[in-house]
Design a protein around this motif. Structure first.
Motif, PDB file in Angstrom:
ATOM      1  N   GLY A 143      64.146  46.243  77.741  1.00  0.00           N
ATOM      2  CA  GLY A 143      64.423  45.329  76.637  1.00  0.00           C
ATOM      3  C   GLY A 143      63.961  45.868  75.300  1.00  0.00           C
ATOM      4  N   ASP A 144      63.825  44.980  74.376  1.00  0.00           N
ATOM      5  CA  ASP A 144      63.416  45.294  73.020  1.00  0.00           C
ATOM      6  C   ASP A 144      61.912  45.557  73.001  1.00  0.00           C
ATOM      7  N   PRO A 145      61.489  46.731  72.540  1.00  0.00           N
ATOM      8  CA  PRO A 145      60.054  47.050  72.563  1.00  0.00           C
ATOM      9  C   PRO A 145      59.205  46.074  71.753  1.00  0.00           C
ATOM     10  N   GLU A 146      59.808  45.397  70.784  1.00  0.00           N
ATOM     11  CA  GLU A 146      59.055  44.441  69.969  1.00  0.00           C
ATOM     12  C   GLU A 146      58.654  43.204  70.772  1.00  0.00           C
ATOM     13  N   GLU A 147      59.312  42.993  71.921  1.00  0.00           N
ATOM     14  CA  GLU A 147      58.996  41.833  72.749  1.00  0.00           C
ATOM     15  C   GLU A 147      57.830  42.088  73.698  1.00  0.00           C
TER      16      GLU A 147
END
Length: 165
Positions: A143-147
């Motif tokens: 997924g999105d690394p920011e999550e």
């Protein structure tokens, strides 16, 4: 090692060309690559880009050719490009996964390029789902690394790029 790979692919292309009864000039005309460069490629004295190899392959009527350390692989397989919060670590993991025939780190070390092994027996219908399951079992999140918290092992599919193999 690079000269060795150049020699292998050049020798293979020359062999295919000769088997098909084509001259270097004919391949040059069909591929829009100069005859001199066809000759240099066949002799392993010139390292062409992927676009040049693809044009020669199309002129010869062959599918994609991949050179690995130990094999020459021909065939149009699923190519995946993966990003990660730790690309080097994902590369180490991907290299040993049985689902891939070839895994390489991009020249800029920002992506992992991988070719799916069509003979790999999957538990899921799609390679993408299979890869997600495999990496999840190895504690990688998709997924999105920011999550995910800093330091998490996170990976994702990179869209719109061609593998640098």
């Amino acid at each position: 090692m690079k000269e060795k790979e150049e020699y292998k692919i050049g020798k293979l292309l020359a062999s295919i060309r000769k088997t098909m009864g084509l001259s270097q000039t004919e391949v040059a005309e069909k591929s829009h690559v100069t005859r001199q460069n066809i000759s240099r490629i066949e002799l392993g004295k010139y390292s062409p880009g992927a676009d040049v190899i693809q044009r020669i392959e199309e002129a010869l009527g062959v599918e994609r050719i991949y050179i690995t350390k130990n094999n020459i692989i021909m065939g149009e397989s699923l190519s995946l490009i993966l990003g990660a919060t730790d690309v080097q670590e994902l590369y180490k993991v991907a290299k040993v996964l049985p689902c891939f025939r070839l895994v390489e780190l991009s020249k800029d070390k920002n992506f992992v390029s991988a070719i799916w092994d069509d003979e790999y027996e999957m538990d899921y219908e799609e390679p993408e789902m299979e890869l997600d399951s495999i990496l999840t079992n190895l504690n990688w999140c998709c997924g999105d690394p920011e999550e995910y918290p800093l330091g998490s092992k996170c990976w994702w599919f990179v869209e719109g790029l061609e593998p640098e193999l």
